[in-house]
Design a protein around this motif. Structure first.
Motif, PDB file in Angstrom:
ATOM      1  N   VAL A  69       0.872  -1.176   0.000  1.00 56.74           N
ATOM      2  CA  VAL A  69       0.000   0.000   0.000  1.00 56.74           C
ATOM      3  C   VAL A  69       0.907   1.222   0.000  1.00 56.74           C
ATOM      4  CG1 VAL A  69      -1.768   1.265   1.251  1.00 56.74           C
ATOM      5  CG2 VAL A  69      -1.771  -1.245   1.273  1.00 56.74           C
ATOM      6  N   PRO A  70       0.832   2.090  -1.020  1.00 56.41           N
ATOM      7  CA  PRO A  70       1.753   3.221  -1.070  1.00 56.41           C
ATOM      8  C   PRO A  70       1.559   4.179   0.109  1.00 56.41           C
ATOM      9  CG  PRO A  70       0.085   3.391  -2.790  1.00 56.41           C
ATOM     10  CD  PRO A  70      -0.071   2.044  -2.175  1.00 56.41           C
ATOM     11  N   ARG A  71       2.579   4.935   0.395  1.00 54.27           N
ATOM     12  CA  ARG A  71       2.620   5.816   1.558  1.00 54.27           C
ATOM     13  C   ARG A  71       1.380   6.694   1.665  1.00 54.27           C
ATOM     14  NH1 ARG A  71       6.960   8.728   4.459  1.00 54.27           N
ATOM     15  NH2 ARG A  71       6.114  10.708   5.172  1.00 54.27           N
ATOM     16  N   GLN A  72       0.975   7.308   0.546  1.00 51.92           N
ATOM     17  CA  GLN A  72      -0.146   8.255   0.604  1.00 51.92           C
ATOM     18  C   GLN A  72      -1.483   7.580   0.894  1.00 51.92           C
ATOM     19  OE1 GLN A  72       1.844   7.821  -1.981  1.00 51.92           O
ATOM     20  NE2 GLN A  72       0.693   7.353  -3.847  1.00 51.92           N
ATOM     21  N   ASP A  73      -1.555   6.246   0.748  1.00 52.88           N
ATOM     22  CA  ASP A  73      -2.812   5.537   0.991  1.00 52.88           C
ATOM     23  C   ASP A  73      -2.833   4.819   2.337  1.00 52.88           C
ATOM     24  OD1 ASP A  73      -3.805   6.317  -1.454  1.00 52.88           O
ATOM     25  OD2 ASP A  73      -3.073   4.529  -2.501  1.00 52.88           O
ATOM     26  N   GLY A 109      -4.035   5.077   9.241  1.00 56.01           N
ATOM     27  CA  GLY A 109      -3.548   4.798  10.580  1.00 56.01           C
ATOM     28  C   GLY A 109      -3.986   5.857  11.568  1.00 56.01           C
ATOM     29  N   ILE A 110      -3.280   5.928  12.680  1.00 62.17           N
ATOM     30  CA  ILE A 110      -3.643   6.831  13.771  1.00 62.17           C
ATOM     31  C   ILE A 110      -2.491   7.778  14.037  1.00 62.17           C
ATOM     32  CG2 ILE A 110      -4.211   6.971  16.227  1.00 62.17           C
ATOM     33  CD1 ILE A 110      -5.498   4.217  15.963  1.00 62.17           C
ATOM     34  N   ASP A 111      -2.799   9.073  14.056  1.00 63.21           N
ATOM     35  CA  ASP A 111      -1.847  10.106  14.458  1.00 63.21           C
ATOM     36  C   ASP A 111      -2.157  10.472  15.911  1.00 63.21           C
ATOM     37  OD1 ASP A 111      -0.170  12.222  14.826  1.00 63.21           O
ATOM     38  OD2 ASP A 111      -0.994  13.456  13.200  1.00 63.21           O
ATOM     39  N   LEU A 154      -3.510  -1.256  12.559  1.00 65.71           N
ATOM     40  CA  LEU A 154      -3.288   0.104  12.111  1.00 65.71           C
ATOM     41  C   LEU A 154      -1.913   0.591  12.569  1.00 65.71           C
ATOM     42  CD1 LEU A 154      -6.743   1.735  12.946  1.00 65.71           C
ATOM     43  CD2 LEU A 154      -5.906   1.092  10.685  1.00 65.71           C
ATOM     44  N   PRO A 155      -1.157   1.241  11.668  1.00 68.38           N
ATOM     45  CA  PRO A 155       0.090   1.878  12.107  1.00 68.38           C
ATOM     46  C   PRO A 155      -0.226   3.126  12.933  1.00 68.38           C
ATOM     47  CG  PRO A 155      -0.315   2.316   9.790  1.00 68.38           C
ATOM     48  CD  PRO A 155      -1.379   1.356  10.225  1.00 68.38           C
ATOM     49  N   ASP A 169       4.015  12.913  12.181  1.00 71.22           N
ATOM     50  CA  ASP A 169       4.399  12.622  10.804  1.00 71.22           C
ATOM     51  C   ASP A 169       4.564  11.113  10.637  1.00 71.22           C
ATOM     52  OD1 ASP A 169       6.979  12.281   8.753  1.00 71.22           O
ATOM     53  OD2 ASP A 169       5.514  13.779   8.117  1.00 71.22           O
ATOM     54  N   LEU A 170       4.271  10.630   9.447  1.00 73.36           N
ATOM     55  CA  LEU A 170       4.315   9.194   9.192  1.00 73.36           C
ATOM     56  C   LEU A 170       5.706   8.613   9.432  1.00 73.36           C
ATOM     57  CD1 LEU A 170       2.485   6.862   8.203  1.00 73.36           C
ATOM     58  CD2 LEU A 170       3.292   7.328   5.890  1.00 73.36           C
ATOM     59  N   ASP A 171       6.745   9.410   9.179  1.00 72.28           N
ATOM     60  CA  ASP A 171       8.106   8.919   9.402  1.00 72.28           C
ATOM     61  C   ASP A 171       8.462   8.819  10.883  1.00 72.28           C
ATOM     62  OD1 ASP A 171       8.930   8.524   6.702  1.00 72.28           O
ATOM     63  OD2 ASP A 171       9.077  10.694   6.464  1.00 72.28           O
TER      64      ASP A 171
END
Length: 419
Positions: free
Chosen positions: A209-213, A216-218, A238-239, A244-246
């Motif tokens: 699943v590409p990064r932009q798709d 998850g939970i922030d 869920l990630p 930020d995702l990184d």
């Protein structure tokens, strides 16, 4: 010394022709055997298959005993036929006997038995092995001498290792064998086997699943937004990141917080305690290797990172299994919305659809050496960001961009070019 009666000579000639047919059909039957079926039958206790396997293990000896016997009976048959012809027609009967015997041996001792053996190799080769194996033991000195002379003759041509036939088979040969030779296997099962063989050609980049798709939970988002994500998510894992995702914190299995979520007792502290450490996967990892990694580490989800440690996408065990058995997960409806067929036969495809998936599902032949998604493939061919409704042709298909969002191609109309 009295001469043998003609009736006895005719009986002897008939027996010799039968023996010639036996040797001819045995050779063709043994060569035409399916080696893998024979090996399976031998391992299952089939004595005929075991004897045939012993003969084929030493093909020089097998051909030696067959050809020795075949030539012996053919020469003896020619001699008997000549005697019969002389006694019936005199010296002038030699030519007639030669022509007649040639026709008889060709039809009854060569073409007919060899054709039957090629069509029914097991019915010929297995019973013949019961005779050929003892015969080989009996005449082994003669066979050894014949093979020795033949090997000396072949040595100048680099064929001094006769009999070292290999049963090894390459991956592509095995793929062809499954595809074209597995007629007794159902089409679905055959396709699974082919998919397993093709799995090694793919990497996690092809199915992630590409990064932009990534959904998850922030942890820095509002609590109400986090709860909404948990309540409406179609995913069980869920990630979780912070800001930020990184800045990935870990992975959350919704089942671990489900009791508190349903009872309204879930809070941030409880949520963070349920987070499991993240599992990172280097980009370019072969799918076969990653499948084993998931099994060894007892994981079902990993985050794909590049050489700089930046997250590029998300890969799950289900994504890899679907490469083998086809789509089966609960997210199938969501994925099917990536492709929609129009009434005129065209397709509306999501730009995030992977090239590998499109090739597999619709039997297209889009290039897979570069970009992994349809969005990337189009940009790779255009070599610039498209402006408005742009069309291009790749192979037998025309791709028309119908929707773009934030410099990303979201929807593409695909039409197959006729002729």
């Amino acid at each position: 010394m009295t001469e043998a009666p003609l009736s006895a000579l005719f009986i002897l000639l008939a027996v010799l022709i039968v023996l010639s047919a036996f040797f001819s059909s045995s050779e063709t039957g043994l060569v035409a055997l399916n080696r893998y079926r024979m090996r399976h039958q031998a391992n299952s206790g089939h004595r005929g298959a075991r004897l045939a396997q012993r003969l084929l293990a030493k093909p020089d000896r097998m051909f030696g005993i067959i050809l020795l016997g075949n030539n012996l009976v053919n020469i003896l048959a020619a001699s008997v036929a000549t005697v019969i012809a002389i006694r019936l027609l005199g010296e002038s009967g030699i030519l007639a006997s030669t022509l007649a015997l040639t026709a008889v041996i060709l039809v009854f001792a060569e073409v007919a038995p060899k054709t039957l053996a090629a069509l029914k190799p097991e019915r010929i080769a297995y019973p013949a092995s019961y005779v050929l194996v003892p015969l080989l033991k009996l005449l082994y000195p003669a066979v050894w001498l014949v093979n020795l002379l033949a090997a000396a003759l072949l040595r100048p041509f680099g064929a001094h290792r006769a009999g070292s036939a290999q049963d090894s088979i390459s991956r592509e040969e095995l793929r062809t064998l499954v595809k074209e030779g597995g007629r007794h296997i159902s089409l679905d099962h055959r396709q699974m086997l082919i998919n397993i063989l093709d799995l090694e050609h793919g990497s996690v980049d092809d199915v992630m699943v590409p990064r932009q798709d990534i959904v998850g939970i922030d942890l820095e988002a509002d609590w109400e937004e986090i709860l909404l994500t948990l309540e409406t998510s179609i995913y069980t894992r869920l990630p979780v990141w912070r800001g930020d995702l990184d800045n990935m914190i870990g992975l959350l299995h919704i089942r671990s917080v489900l009791p508190g979520l349903t009872q309204g007792l879930l809070n941030r502290d409880t949520l963070e305690k349920a987070i499991r450490s993240p599992y990172f996967v280097p980009e370019g990892t072969p799918l076969t290797q990653q499948l084993l990694e998931f099994q060894t580490r007892e994981r079902r989800l990993g985050l794909v990172v590049d050489e700089y440690g930046d997250i590029q996408g998300l890969i799950t065990l289900d994504d890899i299994l679907e490469e083998i058995v086809g789509e089966f997960t609960s997210e199938r409806r969501h994925r099917q919305r990536m492709v929609r067929k129009l009434e005129n036969g065209d397709w509306i495809v999501d730009g995030g659809a992977t090239v590998r998936m499109l090739n597999r599902r619709f039997d297209w032949n889009l290039p897979i050496t570069g970009a992994k998604t349809l969005n990337g493939l189009i940009l790779e061919h255009l070599e610039s960001l498209p402006d408005g409704r742009t069309s291009l042709r790749i192979g037998p298909h025309t791709f028309t961009i119908v929707d773009m969002v934030d410099k990303r191609i979201r929807k593409v109309q695909v039409r197959q070019v006729r002729g």
